[in-house]
Design a protein around this motif. Structure first.
Motif, mmCIF file in Angstrom:
data_model
loop_
_atom_site.group_PDB
_atom_site.id
_atom_site.type_symbol
_atom_site.label_atom_id
_atom_site.label_comp_id
_atom_site.label_asym_id
_atom_site.label_seq_id
_atom_site.Cartn_x
_atom_site.Cartn_y
_atom_site.Cartn_z
ATOM 1 N N ALA A 165 30.942 23.617 76.106
ATOM 2 C CA ALA A 165 30.962 22.152 76.057
ATOM 3 C C ALA A 165 30.024 21.565 77.107
ATOM 4 O O ALA A 165 29.302 20.582 76.836
ATOM 5 C CB ALA A 165 32.385 21.640 76.266
ATOM 6 N N PRO B 271 34.907 28.075 75.873
ATOM 7 C CA PRO B 271 34.776 26.702 75.344
ATOM 8 C C PRO B 271 34.355 25.663 76.374
ATOM 9 O O PRO B 271 33.531 24.793 76.071
ATOM 10 C CB PRO B 271 36.181 26.421 74.790
ATOM 11 C CG PRO B 271 36.689 27.768 74.386
ATOM 12 C CD PRO B 271 36.160 28.721 75.423
ATOM 13 N N ALA C 277 31.664 19.781 67.914
ATOM 14 C CA ALA C 277 33.048 19.343 67.794
ATOM 15 C C ALA C 277 34.036 20.415 68.241
ATOM 16 O O ALA C 277 35.062 20.113 68.844
ATOM 17 C CB ALA C 277 33.346 18.933 66.347
ATOM 18 N N ASP C 278 33.738 21.661 67.957
ATOM 19 C CA ASP C 278 34.630 22.741 68.340
ATOM 20 C C ASP C 278 33.813 24.025 68.483
ATOM 21 O O ASP C 278 32.584 24.028 68.328
ATOM 22 C CB ASP C 278 35.761 22.920 67.317
ATOM 23 C CG ASP C 278 35.235 23.100 65.902
ATOM 24 O OD1 ASP C 278 34.202 23.771 65.721
ATOM 25 O OD2 ASP C 278 35.853 22.554 64.964
ATOM 26 N N ILE C 279 34.509 25.107 68.776
ATOM 27 C CA ILE C 279 33.825 26.370 69.033
ATOM 28 C C ILE C 279 33.031 26.851 67.828
ATOM 29 O O ILE C 279 32.006 27.534 67.968
ATOM 30 C CB ILE C 279 34.847 27.450 69.493
ATOM 31 C CG1 ILE C 279 34.130 28.672 70.073
ATOM 32 C CG2 ILE C 279 35.760 27.840 68.359
ATOM 33 C CD1 ILE C 279 33.364 28.398 71.327
ATOM 34 N N ARG C 280 33.470 26.494 66.629
ATOM 35 C CA ARG C 280 32.753 26.938 65.426
ATOM 36 C C ARG C 280 31.336 26.398 65.374
ATOM 37 O O ARG C 280 30.430 27.030 64.809
ATOM 38 C CB ARG C 280 33.523 26.521 64.181
ATOM 39 C CG ARG C 280 34.837 27.281 63.980
ATOM 40 C CD ARG C 280 35.631 26.706 62.819
ATOM 41 N NE ARG C 280 36.043 25.332 63.084
ATOM 42 C CZ ARG C 280 36.772 24.581 62.247
ATOM 43 N NH1 ARG C 280 37.128 25.089 61.066
ATOM 44 N NH2 ARG C 280 37.109 23.353 62.566
#
Length: 305
Positions: free
Chosen positions: A252, A248, A263-266
């Motif tokens: 990022a 992550p 926004a996130d790992i997805r």
């Protein structure tokens, strides 16, 4: 990582110091295993047939590197004189390394029951194509790789994965044999070392390499198979870049550098993220990406072609 970077070399531990290995193995897996063993201290002797090792014809520099520091002798094991040379060496040997079919082993008088009775302390590491009776079937690195779904399209794999991983398994087997020599014969009270027969199959080496693919990790839908936008190969202005921003914090950093909102790992699995990072990479030269990797701590490696 800049393309000019090279790994630091450190002196190997001499873990096999004092161990004597006799190799009859030709071509690549056996000599590569012997090279590894020599690098960690083993005394390595090799018996070659009068015609020599085919690797010496395929690629002389490879042969030279594989046999650096190895004492190479010539003997025709199909003759009485060659057998005398063989057994003269076996009397002084801790581990025998071969890469023949099982039937050839028997024809040379090296079946385990016989050899163990003659030299109880000797271990035999036998590299074969496949385990058990399958060892008589013809095969090579490419067929073992293909059997394990590790050959895609019409291009040959870039290296000989089964042979080289098999050589590592063989050198591991030599280490197992060396450890066994340090232990009294189990349950007998005999303090003398006892040899072991260890078979190393190249087909099983390929199957071991194939585990990540079987688990789905390297399938197109897997995180390291192309589904994660931070773990891919992208074209850039003057070549390609291999990006390995999987964790992550790396992902990022990559997205921040590329101006991509994630926004996130997805988000790393979303088509829009793939497209945005690909578009950014096309605007960058290899030099710019090397500088970016150093400045932002992003794992990537640029490629000319």
């Amino acid at each position: 990582m800049p393309s000019s970077a090279t790994p630091a070399k450190h002196p190997a531990l001499q873990s096999l110091q004092g161990l004597r290995i006799l190799s009859l193995a030709l071509n690549l897996p056996g000599p590569a295993a012997l090279m590894r063993c020599r690098q960690v201290g083993a005394t390595c002797i090799k018996l070659e047939p009068p015609a020599g090792d085919p690797m010496g014809l395929y690629n002389k520099p490879a042969y030279a590197q594989l046999h650096e520091g190895v004492k190479v002798l010539t003997a025709d094991l199909k003759t009485e004189a060659g057998q005398k040379v063989l057994h003269r060496e076996l009397e002084k040997t801790d581990v025998l390394l071969t890469s023949f079919r099982p039937s050839a082993i028997d024809k040379l008088g090296l079946g385990w029951k016989k050899i163990h009775s003659l030299y109880p302390a000797l271990s035999h590491v036998a590299i074969v194509g496949a385990p058990g009776t399958l060892g008589e079937e013809p095969g090579h690195d490419l067929t073992y790789m293909a059997h394990n779904d590790l050959v895609t399209g019409l291009n040959l794999p870039p290296t000989l994965y089964a042979d080289m991983s098999g050589s590592l398994m063989a050198s591991e087997a030599v280490l197992q044999a060396a450890l066994r020599r340090q232990e009294p014969y189990a349950g007998s009270g005999d303090p003398h070392p006892r040899g072991a027969f260890i078979e190393v199959a190249l087909s099983e080496a390929a199957a071991y390499l194939a585990l990540p693919r079987q688990w789905g990790l390297t399938q197109p839908s897997g995180s390291v198979g192309g589904a994660h936008a931070g773990y891919r190969i992208y074209p850039c202005q003057d070549g390609r870049v291999a990006v390995a921003a999987l964790e992550p914090h790396f992902a990022a950093a990559l997205c921040a550098a590329a101006g991509v909102e994630a926004a996130d790992i997805r988000a790393m699995f979303a088509p829009a993220t793939h497209e945005a990072i690909a578009a950014f990479m096309r605007t960058q030269t290899r030099a710019q990406l090397d500088q970016l990797a150093a400045a932002k701590d992003i794992p990537l490696h640029t490629l000319l072609n």
